[in-house]
Enzyme design. Structure first.
Site, PDB file in Angstrom:
ATOM      1  N   ASP A   1       6.169   1.416   6.748  1.00  0.00           N
ATOM      2  CA  ASP A   1       4.760   1.044   6.539  1.00  0.00           C
ATOM      3  C   ASP A   1       4.107   2.039   5.591  1.00  0.00           C
ATOM      4  OD1 ASP A   1       2.241  -0.032   6.721  1.00  0.00           O
ATOM      5  OD2 ASP A   1       1.854   0.727   8.731  1.00  0.00           O
TER       6      ASP A   1
ATOM      7  N   HIS B   1       0.845  -1.207   0.000  1.00  0.00           N
ATOM      8  CA  HIS B   1       0.000   0.000   0.000  1.00  0.00           C
ATOM      9  C   HIS B   1       0.866   1.236   0.000  1.00  0.00           C
ATOM     10  CE1 HIS B   1       0.225   1.015   4.376  1.00  0.00           C
ATOM     11  NE2 HIS B   1       0.283  -0.286   4.547  1.00  0.00           N
TER      12      HIS B   1
ATOM     13  N   GLU C   1      -4.926   1.878   2.374  1.00  0.00           N
ATOM     14  CA  GLU C   1      -5.024   0.693   3.228  1.00  0.00           C
ATOM     15  C   GLU C   1      -5.314   1.099   4.662  1.00  0.00           C
ATOM     16  OE1 GLU C   1      -3.620  -2.385   6.098  1.00  0.00           O
ATOM     17  OE2 GLU C   1      -2.838  -0.362   5.823  1.00  0.00           O
TER      18      GLU C   1
END
Ligand SMILES: [Zn+2]
Ligand SMILES: [Zn+2]
Lengths: 485, 485
Positions: A295, A283, A329
């Protein structure tokens, strides 16, 4: 199987009852692909250089932000330059949540600032803030035990995440994160004014971790923010001394109208079965703290790099490898849902998501059933040179979850995650935490797995996804609805 | 000593040339004291409970703050309740530096916030802030190489502290911290407008570390602030890409008139030589971030606990054990200087400072010369039950440094410091980082060492301190002075 014939005159020997199954022979082309990708990973830091560029130049990438769209545009441009096919942005409307100013302070039994970080999708407080006593629970379920006692109060959910334990991988996250996702509505049910959540991490240097909450639409929406583990412990000590902590909380968060974003897609067209797909997933959105390198910027750069490595090494598999950089996401999964709606009628043979950071390569989590796991296990030794040869049963990823729920085989890249949750959703998620050679070797591992998944023979033709029937619109029940309001 | 007599008629044997010195016999009273203190340390968490109380109730304790004085008052009251003798506060005037608002942002090549933490004793910026390009150096000495090139610029001193290495203990701190202490004046010499310093830590979760700077009074005072290691790396990557970072920096720091504080003192009166002193030292002030539990609340609670343990176990040594909670170690050392001025004529046989945090007990650093070290080494086994039996040559502490420079034997408690600099001077220095049993066992180790130092026989009478002659006031040189201005 029939028993082996036994010559009664021969000396008595015990017949082998459960012979070891013969090790399947792996075709040389896979061994060769592994050798080439492993060698290539040693030579380059391209994925890292690109990740540092987007992290430094665009910064964090929350849904609705210009930075997210700029990064998506950069990814499209880069995949075109890399020579991928059918590079396009597939439009997705995404939530546009903005944090605003956030401020909190202890008013009793001491006066001092209280660092807070609003949870994603939280409503704000009234402009003058909320001033209330704080009730401490150790688990979100304790709210039900307290019931009406939390009315008019702020509830602190002080559930500590246990330290990393390799045998439990990231299974500590699921139970601990419930307070963050459900806490606001669980407390609103009994009239609480707001919720504080102990940051979901086992290691803190007074670190704040955000993440989304999910409101129950049938209950009042109350604001929620993370506090540091250190300050959560402080609340607990105050209560243990018989004191009643009281704070003021001002949060300026709000939800704006949906914004336009998109999934960024590029393909390596299959040489024999171009209409069958292996998805390389990640993502591209992130939280609005840190720069989102771990992340999940790292996952996207791995997926892009994996496709480029295959192309450069002329390892074009039979099926199409489709790189999908999903949007949104973190606070909506709108990218994953939109992809599924647009592509559910295509033949998806497998998907491999990278959304566990860029620690040292370690292996893969393999979803599906035992037979699917057993069929992939013989390839594990090919990943030894990359350090990614540990295959565990169970895996996938949030973005590909609509696909795997419809029957697609899902895999998740599993690097070393011992420090993943130290950084996750925090200002400490920055590019400097990533080693270039870890990123490149993880990318090579993804490339090799994509090659295997897109090249290998299957038992029969690829199966279409089992798309669930759309649920019928519920009958309008005006009387019951009025009762609930 | 005369050679041993040899009987010429006896069989020829090789005379021992360098006989191992016989292990000195440690008197039973020391063994017994070690046994009792070790047992007592297992039973209690008193020091931790007290430290949590002051950390939670008063919070951080910067010189000039009410919290510092409240904590000192609490310590005096507590030492009286503990039954220590001659409990008093000895007045010390201390610098009163206040941080004020602090804010910074990248203006180019990107626009984003830049977290900063002003260095202690720094001047503020003009109210509108300072807007300037940033020049990056990797070591404070590089400023001299650049010279006039830093004129009008902000200088970032981007020297990374190496990761902890037991063999180097905290020796990495000294070289790395020079940028923080000297940087502002070194850069002001060439006309720089301000200084940024990479936080002095090897492990960061986007963590800011403050600490004092020292201005050269002959140079213009320019403001200085710490940034996170992560943001320092970002500046370095920008420069490596050929970009010129530009920031705005607003710091509201200022120095108010000196405030009244004091050293908090309590004694365990010696049973035979009450006018000879062993000092148990720590500093009660802290930085104005975190709660100062590690630096150096823990040291003060250990020193207080050590005296109380000796008293409760009726281990009253021959000399007086004097607990001194020094004020203003962090930004002035005024407590250490004032104590020396007031007490330099007293007989100080030794001082033991605890200012390295409260990690697991490990041992002691022993100052003085090899002979002094050798005289204490035989006692090391008595500390094994506490885990504090590692004696190394070299030690002392900042607060007792005026005494050790005048000839007093100085020792420093040495716990495990592998995480000390992760917390040091940062918002992460909070009570939750300390294990109650580590604190109590370190206190017991201090108690046992104090008992040994205050009880043992010395070679001859205690020696007075060598107080340096006060330097004559320099002749006024009005012409030379005018030249310098
Ligand atoms: Zn993610
Ligand atoms: Zn200190």
């Amino acid at each position: 199987m029939p028993s082996p014939a036994v010559d009664p005159a021969a000396p008595s020997v015990e017949a082998p009852v459960d012979p070891e199954p013969a090790t399947p022979v792996i075709d040389d082309k896979y061994v060769e692909a592994g050798r080439k990708l492993t060698a290539m990973a040693e030579e380059d830091t391209r994925a890292y250089d690109r990740l540092a560029y987007i992290s430094d130049v665009y910064g964090h990438r929350l849904s609705g932000s210009q930075a997210l769209e700029d990064t998506i545009d950069w990814a499209l441009e880069t995949m075109r330059e890399d020579g991928l096919a059918k590079v396009r942005k597939e439009k997705v409307m995404v939530p546009h949540w903005v944090r605003g100013e956030e401020q909190a302070a202890f008013l009793a039994p001491v006066e001092r600032p209280l660092p807070v970080l609003t949870l994603g999708m939280s409503v704000g407080t009234p402009r003058r803030g909320i001033t209330a006593e704080v009730v401490v629970v150790n688990h979100v379920d304790e709210i039900d035990t307290l019931g009406e006692q939390v009315k008019g109060k702020i509830v602190l959910i002080n559930m500590a995440m246990p330290p990393y334990d390799h045998d439990h991988h990231d299974s500590f996250y699921g139970p601990t994160v419930q307070g963050r996702t459900q806490g606001a509505s669980r407390a609103a049910k009994y009239g609480a004014k707001a919720v504080l959540v102990r940051s979901v991490t086992a290691h803190s240097l007074r670190t704040l971790h955000t993440g989304t909450l999910v409101y129950d639409e049938d209950l009042p929406k109350i604001p929620a923010a993370a506090i540091t583990p250190e300050d959560a412990d402080l609340f607990a000590r105050m209560v243990a001394r018989g004191e009643t902590p009281k704070i003021r909380l001002k949060l300026g968060a709000k939800l704006l109208p949906d914004a336009e974003s998109g999934n960024a897609i590029g393909e390596l067209t299959g040489r024999e079965l171009p209409d069958e797909y292996v998805v390389l997933a990640c993502h591209i959105d992130s939280w609005d703290v840190g720069d989102g390198s771990t992340d999940d910027g790292s996952g996207c750069l791995m997926a892009m790099e994996a496709a480029l490595m295959l192309k450069e090494l002329e390892l074009i598999p039979r099926r199409t490898v489709r790189v999908v950089l999903y949007t949104n996401e973190e606070n909506g999964l709108r990218g994953g849902k939109a992809y599924f709606e647009a592509h559910a009628d295509e033949l998806h043979v497998a998907g491999l998501e990278s959304d566990s950071g860029a620690g040292a390569p370690w292996g893969f989590g393999i979803g599906g059933d035992q037979a699917q796991y057993d069929a992939l296990l013989p390839y594990a030794p090919l990943f030894e040179g990359l350090g990614a040869h540990n295959f565990t049963l169970g895996g996938g990823g949030a973005d590909i979850s609509p696909l795997t729920q419809a029957g697609m085989l899902g895999l998740g890249l599993r690097p070393d995650t011992s420090h993943y949750f130290d950084l996750h959703h925090s200002p400490a998620d920055t590019i400097d935490k990533i080693a270039p050679y870890h990123l490149e070797r993880n990318a090579a591992a993804m490339a090799l797995m994509a090659y295997i998944l897109a090249e290998r023979e299957l038992d029969g033709p690829a199966q279409p996804l089992k798309v669930p029937e759309p649920e019928p619109e519920p009958e309008p029940e005006p009387e019951a609805k009025a009762e609930n309001e």
